[in-house]
Design a protein around this motif. Sequence first.
Motif, mmCIF file in Angstrom:
data_model
loop_
_atom_site.group_PDB
_atom_site.id
_atom_site.type_symbol
_atom_site.label_atom_id
_atom_site.label_comp_id
_atom_site.label_asym_id
_atom_site.label_seq_id
_atom_site.Cartn_x
_atom_site.Cartn_y
_atom_site.Cartn_z
ATOM 1 N N TYR A 62 0.708 -1.177 0.028
ATOM 2 C CA TYR A 62 -0.082 -0.087 0.067
ATOM 3 C C TYR A 62 0.899 1.337 -0.064
ATOM 4 N N ALA A 69 -4.695 2.521 -1.185
ATOM 5 C CA ALA A 69 -3.391 2.848 -0.993
ATOM 6 C C ALA A 69 -3.662 4.143 0.238
ATOM 7 N N ASN A 101 -4.659 2.457 3.446
ATOM 8 C CA ASN A 101 -3.971 1.324 3.835
ATOM 9 C C ASN A 101 -4.735 0.153 4.073
#
Length: 251
Positions: free
Chosen positions: A37, A129, A132
């Motif tokens: 991520y 991303a 997370n």
Amino acid sequence: MRTLDNKTVTDKTCSVAIAQFGLERKLDLWHRPKSIYSNLQQLTRERDQIVFERTMVKNHLHAEKSETEPNESSLSGINTRIKFLNGQEKEIKKEIGNWISTDAYLKQEIENICTIPGIDELPAVIILAETNGFELIRNKRQLTSYAALDVEEKQSGTLVKGKPRISKSGNRHLRKAMHLPGLTAVRWDDNFRDLYARIVSKNGIKMKGLIAVQRKLLEMTYSIFKNKCFYEKEYEAKRIDQKNSVPAQMA
């Protein structure tokens, strides 16, 4: 810290204030973001910066072409710059695809999210991303607040009454990623089109309707990720039918 009695500001008093804050509030322990991520976040943000720069260069190209006698060497240099930025974006997209292909679990989650109208691979990657993988997100309300799509209102008595608006105090990358998916969902999906039309009919402001759709899309990605399912266009209608069928069976 301003509410405490101590007016001295030193490293020691600040550390005491932070410790007291941690003891009074129920805070989650911080964990290092997963490497996949973290890498995807860096790549998507780099791509966003390239797109922004390319837009500026294209505007410069348009301005140069609007001149009475455009300089050919300048036009050639600008076009070369645009081709270079296009190549950089292409390489970043390829690298994002390589990272996704290395993780079968992430790939499946992105495929599930991409069943939502308007959301393709890139917005899905940005959402995961920037959050997370929804690691510290407890509910939808917290998610919309983190994306700065929550509504803030200022009102006190009869004198102070500001117009409700989104806070914009949050992750701008996440909020920006929902713009185009919102436009696409309104155009191609009846559920989101109806939501958009209902909001606009109340106040006549199209942007409010679009923001409501963006918020709904973001909440839906969270639900799909947590429940390990995919988007069903007729889900709401089925849920209402099941709810209505229960009293009928009892009767």
